[in-house]
Scaffold this motif. Structure first.
Motif, mmCIF file in Angstrom:
data_model
loop_
_atom_site.group_PDB
_atom_site.id
_atom_site.type_symbol
_atom_site.label_atom_id
_atom_site.label_comp_id
_atom_site.label_asym_id
_atom_site.label_seq_id
_atom_site.Cartn_x
_atom_site.Cartn_y
_atom_site.Cartn_z
ATOM 1 N N ALA A 135 0.811 -1.224 0.000
ATOM 2 C CA ALA A 135 0.000 0.000 0.000
ATOM 3 C C ALA A 135 0.843 1.272 0.000
ATOM 4 O O ALA A 135 0.479 2.262 -0.643
ATOM 5 N N ALA A 136 1.966 1.269 0.697
ATOM 6 C CA ALA A 136 2.781 2.487 0.822
ATOM 7 C C ALA A 136 3.310 2.978 -0.515
ATOM 8 O O ALA A 136 3.609 4.170 -0.667
ATOM 9 N N ASP A 137 3.427 2.099 -1.503
ATOM 10 C CA ASP A 137 3.962 2.465 -2.820
ATOM 11 C C ASP A 137 2.891 2.905 -3.803
ATOM 12 O O ASP A 137 3.210 3.220 -4.945
ATOM 13 N N ARG A 138 1.628 2.903 -3.404
ATOM 14 C CA ARG A 138 0.525 3.140 -4.329
ATOM 15 C C ARG A 138 -0.145 4.492 -4.070
ATOM 16 O O ARG A 138 -0.769 4.682 -3.034
ATOM 17 N N LEU A 139 -0.042 5.376 -5.036
ATOM 18 C CA LEU A 139 -0.664 6.690 -4.885
ATOM 19 C C LEU A 139 -2.180 6.574 -4.771
ATOM 20 O O LEU A 139 -2.809 7.344 -4.046
ATOM 21 N N PHE A 140 -2.777 5.591 -5.428
ATOM 22 C CA PHE A 140 -4.237 5.444 -5.363
ATOM 23 C C PHE A 140 -4.711 4.953 -3.996
ATOM 24 O O PHE A 140 -5.905 4.914 -3.730
ATOM 25 N N VAL A 141 -3.776 4.608 -3.104
ATOM 26 C CA VAL A 141 -4.089 4.323 -1.703
ATOM 27 C C VAL A 141 -3.609 5.473 -0.809
ATOM 28 O O VAL A 141 -4.368 6.011 -0.006
ATOM 29 N N GLU A 151 -1.403 12.848 8.697
ATOM 30 C CA GLU A 151 -0.338 12.609 9.676
ATOM 31 C C GLU A 151 -0.275 11.153 10.156
ATOM 32 O O GLU A 151 0.528 10.832 11.039
ATOM 33 N N TRP A 152 -1.119 10.280 9.589
ATOM 34 C CA TRP A 152 -1.008 8.858 9.915
ATOM 35 C C TRP A 152 0.389 8.396 9.571
ATOM 36 O O TRP A 152 0.937 8.754 8.530
ATOM 37 N N ARG A 153 0.995 7.615 10.456
ATOM 38 C CA ARG A 153 2.351 7.123 10.243
ATOM 39 C C ARG A 153 2.320 5.624 9.975
ATOM 40 O O ARG A 153 1.729 4.864 10.738
ATOM 41 N N HIS A 154 2.968 5.249 8.889
ATOM 42 C CA HIS A 154 3.077 3.840 8.526
ATOM 43 C C HIS A 154 3.749 3.103 9.683
ATOM 44 O O HIS A 154 4.820 3.530 10.155
ATOM 45 N N PRO A 155 3.146 2.009 10.166
ATOM 46 C CA PRO A 155 3.688 1.320 11.339
ATOM 47 C C PRO A 155 5.106 0.769 11.177
ATOM 48 O O PRO A 155 5.823 0.651 12.164
ATOM 49 N N VAL A 156 5.522 0.446 9.978
ATOM 50 C CA VAL A 156 6.858 -0.098 9.754
ATOM 51 C C VAL A 156 7.823 0.985 9.283
ATOM 52 O O VAL A 156 8.924 1.128 9.803
ATOM 53 N N LEU A 157 7.397 1.769 8.301
ATOM 54 C CA LEU A 157 8.280 2.773 7.696
ATOM 55 C C LEU A 157 8.404 4.048 8.530
ATOM 56 O O LEU A 157 9.329 4.824 8.324
ATOM 57 N N ASP A 158 7.446 4.293 9.425
ATOM 58 C CA ASP A 158 7.385 5.492 10.255
ATOM 59 C C ASP A 158 7.434 6.770 9.408
ATOM 60 O O ASP A 158 8.143 7.720 9.715
ATOM 61 N N VAL A 159 6.662 6.767 8.333
ATOM 62 C CA VAL A 159 6.541 7.896 7.410
ATOM 63 C C VAL A 159 5.059 8.243 7.322
ATOM 64 O O VAL A 159 4.209 7.348 7.346
ATOM 65 N N THR A 160 4.738 9.540 7.200
ATOM 66 C CA THR A 160 3.336 9.943 7.163
ATOM 67 C C THR A 160 2.679 9.586 5.832
ATOM 68 O O THR A 160 3.353 9.437 4.802
ATOM 69 N N ALA A 161 1.361 9.498 5.877
ATOM 70 C CA ALA A 161 0.592 9.260 4.647
ATOM 71 C C ALA A 161 0.860 10.371 3.644
ATOM 72 O O ALA A 161 0.969 10.114 2.438
ATOM 73 N N ARG A 162 0.959 11.600 4.118
ATOM 74 C CA ARG A 162 1.234 12.735 3.219
ATOM 75 C C ARG A 162 2.540 12.502 2.460
ATOM 76 O O ARG A 162 2.598 12.665 1.247
ATOM 77 N N ARG A 163 3.583 12.115 3.173
ATOM 78 C CA ARG A 163 4.888 11.906 2.541
ATOM 79 C C ARG A 163 4.859 10.684 1.613
ATOM 80 O O ARG A 163 5.432 10.707 0.527
ATOM 81 N N GLU A 166 3.431 11.591 -1.624
ATOM 82 C CA GLU A 166 4.370 12.368 -2.445
ATOM 83 C C GLU A 166 5.399 11.487 -3.142
ATOM 84 O O GLU A 166 5.920 11.856 -4.192
ATOM 85 N N THR A 167 5.701 10.332 -2.568
ATOM 86 C CA THR A 167 6.769 9.482 -3.105
ATOM 87 C C THR A 167 6.271 8.191 -3.740
ATOM 88 O O THR A 167 7.080 7.419 -4.257
ATOM 89 N N ALA A 168 4.963 7.936 -3.709
ATOM 90 C CA ALA A 168 4.421 6.686 -4.259
ATOM 91 C C ALA A 168 4.785 6.534 -5.733
ATOM 92 O O ALA A 168 4.641 7.470 -6.520
ATOM 93 N N ALA A 169 5.256 5.355 -6.091
ATOM 94 C CA ALA A 169 5.716 5.106 -7.466
ATOM 95 C C ALA A 169 4.653 4.461 -8.351
ATOM 96 O O ALA A 169 4.705 4.585 -9.569
ATOM 97 N N ILE A 170 3.696 3.760 -7.758
ATOM 98 C CA ILE A 170 2.695 3.035 -8.542
ATOM 99 C C ILE A 170 1.411 3.850 -8.580
ATOM 100 O O ILE A 170 0.946 4.367 -7.562
ATOM 101 N N GLY A 171 0.849 3.969 -9.773
ATOM 102 C CA GLY A 171 -0.391 4.743 -9.923
ATOM 103 C C GLY A 171 -0.141 6.241 -9.863
ATOM 104 O O GLY A 171 -0.984 6.991 -9.370
ATOM 105 N N SER A 172 0.972 6.682 -10.382
ATOM 106 C CA SER A 172 1.336 8.102 -10.280
ATOM 107 C C SER A 172 0.359 9.022 -11.010
ATOM 108 O O SER A 172 0.386 10.231 -10.799
ATOM 109 N N ASP A 173 -0.515 8.469 -11.846
ATOM 110 C CA ASP A 173 -1.529 9.281 -12.541
ATOM 111 C C ASP A 173 -2.785 9.458 -11.697
ATOM 112 O O ASP A 173 -3.707 10.173 -12.097
ATOM 113 N N ALA A 174 -2.851 8.832 -10.527
ATOM 114 C CA ALA A 174 -4.065 8.877 -9.696
ATOM 115 C C ALA A 174 -4.374 10.310 -9.276
ATOM 116 O O ALA A 174 -3.484 11.072 -8.913
#
Length: 178
Positions: A135-141, A151-163, A166-174
């Motif tokens: 999910a973290a790699d998908r802009l459509f999520v 401000e939700w933080r990914h439990p493993v990556l400790d990165v916010t949903a906002r960030r 910004e960096t999602a590689a899959i579905g970049s046209d979403a």
């Protein structure tokens, strides 16, 4: 919250958030994918999943095969008394009621429901991997999630949903539709 009110930023404890992603690229018997997704959301409560926040709908090309029909996606945060496996079972029942066929990976589907996160749970629990491993790699999520819980933080990556959006590689046209 009525189904027409969105986006709605989640005001609860993000460390306890149960996050579900929805997708559709085969309208099935519904007028369009938006109607199918709205109908799916209407079934959540009967399965013990109370929607407390929801994103707008986002459109993107099908992935990995852009020749398939485009997707409509969104994210909701639910309140539930179910454990993660019971949430997955409830999501499976909703998918089944909507005619979900699992003919091949990433085939067009009337409904795709994914448990993105269950609070801060992480790891493999009897075959259920939390948070959702892709999910973290998908802009459509992450794009829809950033609307309702930036401000939700990914439990493993400790990165916010906002960030992550910004960096999602899959579905970049979403992009959100209005």
């Amino acid at each position: 919250m009525t189904m027409g009110e969105y986006p709605c930023e989640y005001a609860g404890d993000l460390d306890q958030a149960v996050i579900v992603a929805l997708g559709c690229n085969d309208k099935g018997p519904w007028r369009d994918c938006r109607e199918a997704l709205e109908a799916a959301l209407a079934r959540f409560r009967a399965e013990g999943l109370d929607v407390v926040a929801r994103s707008s709908w986002w459109r993107s090309q099908a992935w990995p095969d852009p020749n398939d029909p485009p997707f409509l996606n969104g994210v909701v945060i639910v309140h539930t008394q179910h454990d993660p496996h019971a949430v997955m079972a409830a999501l499976g029942r909703i998918e089944e009621a909507f005619g979900r066929q699992r003919s091949r990976p990433n085939a067009p589907r009337t409904l795709d429901l994914d448990l993105v996160a269950y609070g801060r749970e992480q790891g493999d629990c009897d075959g259920l991997i939390l948070p959702h491993p892709r999910a973290a790699d998908r802009l459509f999520v992450m794009g829809p999630l950033a609307e309702i819980a930036p401000e939700w933080r990914h439990p493993v990556l400790d990165v916010t949903a906002r960030r992550l959006a910004e960096t999602a590689a899959i579905g970049s046209d979403a992009m959100p539709i209005r």
